[in-house]
Design a protein around this motif. Structure first.
Motif, mmCIF file in Angstrom:
data_model
loop_
_atom_site.group_PDB
_atom_site.id
_atom_site.type_symbol
_atom_site.label_atom_id
_atom_site.label_comp_id
_atom_site.label_asym_id
_atom_site.label_seq_id
_atom_site.Cartn_x
_atom_site.Cartn_y
_atom_site.Cartn_z
ATOM 1 N N ALA A 20 0.830 -1.202 0.000
ATOM 2 C CA ALA A 20 0.000 0.000 0.000
ATOM 3 C C ALA A 20 0.857 1.242 0.000
ATOM 4 C CB ALA A 20 -0.936 -0.012 1.214
ATOM 5 N N GLY A 21 1.787 1.315 -0.932
ATOM 6 C CA GLY A 21 2.674 2.472 -1.025
ATOM 7 C C GLY A 21 1.891 3.744 -1.208
ATOM 8 N N CYS A 22 2.410 4.802 -0.624
ATOM 9 C CA CYS A 22 1.642 6.045 -0.559
ATOM 10 C C CYS A 22 2.040 6.958 -1.698
ATOM 11 C CB CYS A 22 1.871 6.708 0.791
ATOM 12 S SG CYS A 22 1.436 5.609 2.153
ATOM 13 N N ALA A 23 1.338 6.925 -2.792
ATOM 14 C CA ALA A 23 1.667 7.757 -3.951
ATOM 15 C C ALA A 23 1.129 9.156 -3.759
ATOM 16 C CB ALA A 23 1.046 7.139 -5.200
ATOM 17 N N ASP A 24 1.901 10.138 -4.129
ATOM 18 C CA ASP A 24 1.456 11.519 -4.019
ATOM 19 C C ASP A 24 0.610 11.907 -5.217
ATOM 20 O OD1 ASP A 24 2.658 12.529 -1.602
ATOM 21 O OD2 ASP A 24 4.554 12.080 -2.582
ATOM 22 N N ILE A 177 7.654 22.455 8.019
ATOM 23 C CA ILE A 177 7.915 21.871 6.705
ATOM 24 C C ILE A 177 9.018 20.825 6.842
ATOM 25 C CG2 ILE A 177 8.495 22.314 4.301
ATOM 26 C CD1 ILE A 177 5.911 23.690 5.325
ATOM 27 N N GLY A 178 8.709 19.607 6.435
ATOM 28 C CA GLY A 178 9.695 18.549 6.308
ATOM 29 C C GLY A 178 9.909 18.250 4.838
ATOM 30 N N THR A 179 10.690 17.227 4.541
ATOM 31 C CA THR A 179 10.912 16.853 3.145
ATOM 32 C C THR A 179 10.344 15.472 2.849
ATOM 33 O OG1 THR A 179 12.556 16.500 1.401
ATOM 34 C CG2 THR A 179 13.240 15.972 3.652
ATOM 35 N N HIS A 180 9.783 15.361 1.656
ATOM 36 C CA HIS A 180 9.317 14.084 1.117
ATOM 37 C C HIS A 180 10.198 13.677 -0.061
ATOM 38 C CE1 HIS A 180 6.482 10.856 0.978
ATOM 39 N NE2 HIS A 180 5.867 11.225 -0.138
ATOM 40 N N ALA A 181 11.428 14.225 -0.081
ATOM 41 C CA ALA A 181 12.393 13.980 -1.154
ATOM 42 C C ALA A 181 11.849 14.556 -2.461
ATOM 43 C CB ALA A 181 12.755 12.518 -1.256
ATOM 44 N N THR A 236 9.997 9.221 3.737
ATOM 45 C CA THR A 236 10.441 8.737 2.435
ATOM 46 C C THR A 236 9.245 8.382 1.556
ATOM 47 O OG1 THR A 236 10.619 6.469 3.255
ATOM 48 C CG2 THR A 236 12.608 7.849 3.352
ATOM 49 N N PRO A 237 9.390 8.488 0.240
ATOM 50 C CA PRO A 237 8.323 8.071 -0.668
ATOM 51 C C PRO A 237 7.931 6.614 -0.434
ATOM 52 C CG PRO A 237 9.950 9.363 -1.856
ATOM 53 C CD PRO A 237 10.514 9.124 -0.483
ATOM 54 N N CYS A 238 6.625 6.384 -0.326
ATOM 55 C CA CYS A 238 6.068 5.036 -0.140
ATOM 56 C C CYS A 238 6.582 4.363 1.126
ATOM 57 C CB CYS A 238 6.346 4.156 -1.357
ATOM 58 S SG CYS A 238 5.611 4.769 -2.877
ATOM 59 N N LEU A 239 7.161 5.124 2.037
ATOM 60 C CA LEU A 239 7.724 4.602 3.288
ATOM 61 C C LEU A 239 8.889 3.658 3.038
ATOM 62 C CD1 LEU A 239 4.397 3.778 5.214
ATOM 63 C CD2 LEU A 239 5.490 5.999 4.846
ATOM 64 N N ALA A 261 8.981 4.828 9.028
ATOM 65 C CA ALA A 261 8.904 3.399 9.314
ATOM 66 C C ALA A 261 7.565 3.012 9.942
ATOM 67 C CB ALA A 261 10.037 2.986 10.244
ATOM 68 N N PRO A 262 7.037 1.831 9.631
ATOM 69 C CA PRO A 262 5.897 1.306 10.386
ATOM 70 C C PRO A 262 6.310 1.049 11.826
ATOM 71 C CG PRO A 262 6.216 0.095 8.327
ATOM 72 C CD PRO A 262 7.437 0.937 8.531
ATOM 73 N N GLY A 263 5.345 1.102 12.747
ATOM 74 C CA GLY A 263 5.663 0.876 14.147
ATOM 75 C C GLY A 263 4.418 0.686 14.985
ATOM 76 N N TYR A 264 4.544 0.973 16.263
ATOM 77 C CA TYR A 264 3.478 0.741 17.228
ATOM 78 C C TYR A 264 3.115 2.035 17.940
ATOM 79 C CZ TYR A 264 4.925 -4.158 16.773
ATOM 80 O OH TYR A 264 5.245 -5.402 16.291
ATOM 81 N N ILE A 265 1.995 1.998 18.673
ATOM 82 C CA ILE A 265 1.640 3.097 19.564
ATOM 83 C C ILE A 265 2.491 2.923 20.818
ATOM 84 C CG2 ILE A 265 -0.181 4.189 20.904
ATOM 85 C CD1 ILE A 265 -2.178 3.217 18.817
ATOM 86 N N ALA A 266 3.587 3.669 20.881
ATOM 87 C CA ALA A 266 4.551 3.563 21.972
ATOM 88 C C ALA A 266 5.363 4.846 22.009
ATOM 89 C CB ALA A 266 5.467 2.360 21.756
ATOM 90 N N TRP A 267 6.043 5.085 23.117
ATOM 91 C CA TRP A 267 6.902 6.254 23.179
ATOM 92 C C TRP A 267 8.063 6.100 22.208
ATOM 93 C CZ3 TRP A 267 5.745 10.809 24.949
ATOM 94 C CH2 TRP A 267 4.689 10.916 25.857
ATOM 95 N N PRO A 268 8.351 7.148 21.429
ATOM 96 C CA PRO A 268 9.404 7.034 20.412
ATOM 97 C C PRO A 268 10.775 6.811 21.035
ATOM 98 C CG PRO A 268 8.018 8.963 20.017
ATOM 99 C CD PRO A 268 7.676 8.457 21.382
ATOM 100 N N LYS A 269 11.617 6.135 20.270
ATOM 101 C CA LYS A 269 13.026 5.962 20.620
ATOM 102 C C LYS A 269 13.877 6.489 19.478
ATOM 103 C CE LYS A 269 13.313 2.102 23.876
ATOM 104 N NZ LYS A 269 14.064 2.891 24.859
ATOM 105 N N LYS A 270 15.145 6.727 19.765
ATOM 106 C CA LYS A 270 16.082 7.071 18.714
ATOM 107 C C LYS A 270 16.632 5.800 18.071
ATOM 108 C CE LYS A 270 17.678 11.695 19.897
ATOM 109 N NZ LYS A 270 18.856 12.565 20.150
#
Length: 395
Positions: A20-24, A177-181, A236-239, A261-270
């Motif tokens: 399910a890549g995320c196309a703009d 503003i971030g970048t989506h490449a 990143t494009p399409c994750l 990245a895909p992940g979980y509902i949790a406190w973020p880590k580096k």
């Protein structure tokens, strides 16, 4: 400790992200997407082999320097501060809404208005070609593709300058503003095989598009809408992408977080030197289907990314809204880790996902324990208070 079944779920998340890549949405003037979009097919020239890096040619300098005043680039948004603990003893429940592409002018107006109504700040991951006129597209030289290749099209003079104005206004309102490449190359011939050096050049090309696109569009000196050095995060494009490779390029550039990245509902880590702000695994309401908190993935889970009859839109919207509410309740039950919601500038599937997100933002961001923030506002809070003790395990 990761709960039982997490390994299987992790594999499912990766598969879901790939399927399910995320196309703009293409820029104005670019070919329209089909009614049943799939992951974009990269444009590849058989006459060009792999290049060591991508690049953007630097145009000759334009003089004179624009005078002080409204043409100067906008400053970085003001980052609000938030308490480490609420009266309940819990940290604030941060809801982070972000958008990929950030090109369509009407949707810029829509989301800025939504945010203003509820005092929210949002993050917009801008694609470089949205600020670069198509008659200069050959300046961009991506690896494995011909010069000027882009799966999302390019700008033209009028919409580049209009976006420049809108970006300045949005930043003044506190949005990030971030970048989506740039070229949005996905799949087997896309960004997955890019090296750190190629990612470094891709980020440099984005910076150059921001700096010079408005000037090229206007034919005279126009300051960029923002200083590219203020861009501290990427999706990143399409994750996709080799995460250690592109994250190394991000760290070297001075960036602070990755929202890919895909992940979980949790406190973020580096991870790899960056805060990892994931699109999170949730269960589609009323089903047992895992999906990610991204509009395209929700669409894929509901209808296989096919447009449903318009009569089904209310029920589909209600299901998405219930999914968001479930995720919020899950966060509250587990110490208020942040909720990350991703969207595109689109009206996919009869605007089900944009409409559901609008309703959720309007009903949630004014709740006493919720703070609707940009990614960088969350970074600032984490830098000040750190991860709340004992609350980082996936839920």
């Amino acid at each position: 400790m990761v709960r039982p079944g997490a390994n299987l779920l992790g594999a499912a998340l990766v598969l879901a992200a790939l399927l399910a890549g995320c196309a703009d949405v293409p820029l104005e003037g670019a070919p329209s997407p089909s009614s049943t979009p799939t992951k974009p097919t990269p444009t590849r020239s058989p006459t060009h082999g792999p290049g060591p890096t991508n690049s953007l040619s630097t145009p000759p300098p334009v003089t004179p320097t624009p005078p002080p005043g409204p043409h100067l680039a906008a400053a970085a948004p003001v980052t609000r501060s938030f308490p480490g603990r609420l009266p309940s003893g819990k940290p604030p429940l941060f809801v982070v809404v972000s958008f990929d592409g950030a090109g369509d002018l009407a949707l810029w107006a829509r989301w800025r208005a939504v945010a203003k109504r509820v005092n929210a700040r949002m993050t917009f991951f801008l694609s470089g070609p949205y600020l670069y006129p198509g008659d200069h597209r050959a300046d961009y030289k991506p690896p494995y593709h011909r010069p000027g290749a882009s799966d999302i099209g390019w700008g033209d003079a009028s919409n580049v300058l209009a976006r420049t104005t809108v970006l300045r206004q949005a930043i003044a309102e506190g949005h990030e503003i971030g970048t989506h490449a740039n070229g949005h190359f996905c799949g087997t011939t896309g960004i997955g095989r890019w090296t750190t050096a190629q990612w470094t050049a891709e980020l440099s090309a984005f910076d150059q598009m921001v700096r010079t696109g408005p000037t090229l569009a206007a034919g005279k000196a126009v300051a960029p809408p923002f200083d590219p050095a203020t861009v501290k995060g990427m999706r990143t494009p399409c994750l996709e992408g080799n995460r250690p490779a592109y994250r190394q390029a991000m760290v070297q550039r001075g960036m602070l977080y990755d929202a890919s990245a895909p992940g979980y509902i949790a406190w973020p880590k580096k991870v790899n030197g960056l805060w990892n702000f994931p699109l999170q695994s949730v269960t589609l309401a009323g089903t047992t289907k895992p999906t990610l908190t991204m509009d395209y993935n929700l669409w894929f889970s509901q209808t296989g990314a096919r447009v449903a009859p318009v009569a089904q839109a209310p029920a589909l919207k209600a299901q998405v809204l219930a999914t968001y509410r479930q995720a919020l309740a899950k966060s509250r039950a587990n110490g208020n880790p942040p909720l990350f919601l991703g969207n595109h500038f689109n009206s996919w599937n009869n605007s089900v996902y944009s409409d559901a997100l609008t309703t959720f933002v309007e009903e949630t961001c004014t709740q006493p324990d919720v703070r609707c923030v940009s990614n960088m506002e969350l970074v600032s809070w984490l830098a000040k208070y750190g991860e709340p003790s004992g609350r980082n395990r996936p839920t």
